[in-house]
Design an enzyme around this catalytic site. Structure first.
Site, short mmCIF file in Angstrom:
data_model
loop_
_atom_site.label_atom_id
_atom_site.label_comp_id
_atom_site.label_asym_id
_atom_site.label_seq_id
_atom_site.Cartn_x
_atom_site.Cartn_y
_atom_site.Cartn_z
N ASP A 4 0.72 -1.24 0.05
CA ASP A 4 0.03 -0.04 0.03
C ASP A 4 0.88 1.33 -0.03
O ASP A 4 1.78 1.24 0.77
CB ASP A 4 -0.80 0.25 1.44
CG ASP A 4 -1.40 -1.11 1.60
OD1 ASP A 4 -1.47 -2.15 0.67
OD2 ASP A 4 -2.03 -1.24 2.79
N GLU A 10 -10.29 -2.81 4.79
CA GLU A 10 -8.93 -1.99 5.17
C GLU A 10 -8.77 -0.95 4.33
O GLU A 10 -9.45 -0.57 3.31
CB GLU A 10 -7.96 -3.05 4.42
CG GLU A 10 -7.74 -4.74 4.91
CD GLU A 10 -6.67 -5.41 4.59
OE1 GLU A 10 -6.00 -6.01 5.22
OE2 GLU A 10 -6.60 -5.24 3.14
C1 FRU Z 1 -3.55 -3.95 2.93
C2 FRU Z 1 -2.92 -4.23 4.33
C3 FRU Z 1 -3.25 -3.21 5.43
C4 FRU Z 1 -2.03 -3.46 6.19
C5 FRU Z 1 -1.05 -3.28 5.26
C6 FRU Z 1 0.19 -4.36 5.87
O1 FRU Z 1 -2.92 -4.42 2.07
O2 FRU Z 1 -3.26 -5.43 4.76
O3 FRU Z 1 -4.65 -3.39 5.94
O4 FRU Z 1 -1.87 -2.05 7.00
O5 FRU Z 1 -1.40 -4.15 4.04
O6 FRU Z 1 1.17 -4.40 5.05
#
Ligand code: FRU
Length: 507
Positions: free
Chosen positions: A43, A221
């Protein structure tokens, strides 16, 4: 010996600034999109515009090309397109990984963390780690007084702890109406976005929850609450977007949005047609967030991770894995189809030259209009009038192509990558689709990079992003239409510049 080796490896991973070794010139290396010079990313995090610079922080593993040791990588840009990667901003520490979050400009030092300066950058991120009581996710602060170059973790962390194992991805913005900080944060398993407010970023009070709503087939998320203007800028509406993984309509990860109203405390989704949709109808755009610090009144700019958790760790790239989507300006459209979120990619700065097209005569059927290598951009305002099927095929050789098209019989827009890749990635072959809305103009904008297709159809109300791994980087671009395409004026094509410097491209 082992200790020495791991130290030098760590050091190489953490200090990437100024890397100049040709790593940016591989077959699948994106030329118009950001990717880290080496190692894994997911992300985008902490997108913010501050002191004339755009900051892109990103989920980053400094030690390898699969997920782990999550830290915040960092890149900066003056124009949202050309990025320069800097050293790791916020590293994993004591077994606590630095998960997704946001960065705000604390203009009046509301946090007291900027002293002696009057303003600084404050990051709000999820700390993910094990405690004697079990696995925990909490919200934490870090601050930077030197334009994001170095960061200190706040000594009073965590600032928000519900003693939960899943509670993440705080997205904080300034609520000018009520003079307070506002946080949207996800309760992934409960399919909820929780809203909190604070005066100083350190003390947070719960306001309300939104959800479960819309699609709940997977974890929720990366929420983002946005104020999105109408295309004519006459007014704006609130839009809440939230990631869903797995369970998105195209399989794996995807992101839904709700158009609605936010009164400072509660978000209420509209029930009108089109108020619930997907920010992207392809397989590869996840956990997009918008930039903080964009001048008031400007449309939000959203940028996502161009990937899908279904196969993210299997992608055939090295020494890096993961890339970002193009930034997109957001607008709202309201027409006969109801609401729709429209997206306009930020790309025109990269246009290098127009590509002469071989569109000799209005014909039906298939016509090769150009042969070139990515990155390039193609705009078609109108395919043949009365045509029922039309679109573009991108051939990388006679046996491999990607098809992007409109099928009016099925009322659908699609990208078919089932024959595009040479890499045998299980679960990767896909034909992604979106419903066309009757009466909306069937135009198309395509940005083709070395390993992706980003498509915007029906005036940007359909965004569809799909990764591709073709065997060569030479493309024959073919238009197809079941009735003649009227004139060359409808079609424009640009060769795009690479965002990387010559020294980074040199082999
Ligand atoms: C989404 C996620 C988020 C988390 C991050 C961990 O892709 O699962 O929810 O903060 O990636 O790398």
């Amino acid at each position: 010996m082992i200790a020495t080796l791991s130290f030098s490896f760590a050091f190489a991973g953490l200090c990437v600034a100024g890397a100049q070794n040709g790593n940016y010139n591989q077959l699948y290396r994106p030329q118009a999109h950001f990717s880290p010079e080496r190692n894994w990313t997911n992300d985008p995090n902490g997108l913010v515009y501050f002191h004339g610079e755009y900051h892109l922080f990103f989920q980053y593993n400094p030690y390898g090309d699969t997920w782990g040791h999550m830290s915040w990588g960092h890149a900066v840009s003056n124009d949202l397109i050309h990025w320069k990667q800097l050293s790791v901003a916020i590293p994993e520490e004591n077994g606590v990984m630095i998960f997704t979050g946001s960065v705000v400009i604390d203009h009046d030092d509301t946090s007291g963390l900027c002293k002696p300066a009057k303003e600084c950058l404050v990051a709000i991120y999820t700390g993910d780690g094990d405690t004697p009581q079990g696995h925990r996710e909490t919200q934490n602060l870090a601050y930077s007084k030197d334009d994001g170059r170095s960061w200190s973790k706040y000594s009073g962390n965590p600032v928000l702890d519900l003693h939960l194992s899943d509670f993440r991805d705080p997205n904080v913005s300034w609520d000018a109406r009520q003079h307070q900080w506002l946080m949207a944060v996800s309760l992934p398993r409960e399919h909820k976005v929780s809203f909190y407010h604070s005066r100083d970023l350190k003390h947070w009070e719960h306001l309300s929850d939104f959800g479960p709503a819309g699609d709940t087939g997977g974890a929720w998320e990366c929420p983002d609450l946005l104020q999105v203007p109408y295309a004519d800028k006459s007014r704006s509406m609130w839009v809440l977007k939230v990631g869903l993984n797995p369970g998105a309509p195209q399989g794996g990860s995807g992101e839904q949005y709700f158009v609605g109203d936010f009164d400072g405390t509660t978000f209420r989704a509209s029930e009108e047609p089109g108020a619930h949709g997907w920010t992207n109808y392809g397989k590869d755009d996840y956990c997009a967030i918008s930039f903080n610090g964009i001048p008031h009144g400007d449309p939000p700019v959203l940028l996502g991770w161009m990937n899908n958790w279904e196969y993210a760790e299997k992608l055939p790239t090295s020494p890096w894995r993961g890339q970002m989507s193009l930034p997109r300006k957001l607008f709202l459209v309201r027409d006969q189809g109801g609401w729709a979120l429209a997206q306009e990619p930020v790309i025109s700065l990269l246009r290098k030259s127009t590509v002469p097209l071989n569109l000799t005569a209005p014909t039906a059927g298939e016509e090769t209009i150009a042969t070139l290598s990515p990155p390039y951009e193609l705009e078609v305002d109108q395919f043949g009038a009365d045509a029922k099927r039309f679109g573009v095929m991108i051939y990388s050789d006679d046996r491999h192509w990607t098809e992007i098209g409109f099928d009016l019989g099925k009322q659908e827009f699609y990208i078919d990558r089932t024959r595009s890749d040479s890499a045998a990635i299980s679960g990767f072959a896909a034909r992604t689709t979106a419903s066309l809305v009757l009466g909306r103009h069937n135009d198309l904008k395509l940005i083709i990079d070395r390993s992706s297709v980003e498509a915007f159809a029906q005036q940007g109300t359909i965004a569809m992003t799909d990764l591709i791994y073709p065997p060569s980087s030479s493309n024959r671009v073919v238009l197809f239409s079941s009735s003649p395409i009227s004139s060359e004026k409808n079609i424009k094509m640009w060769k795009l510049d690479s965002i990387w410097q010559d020294s980074e491209l040199a082999q």
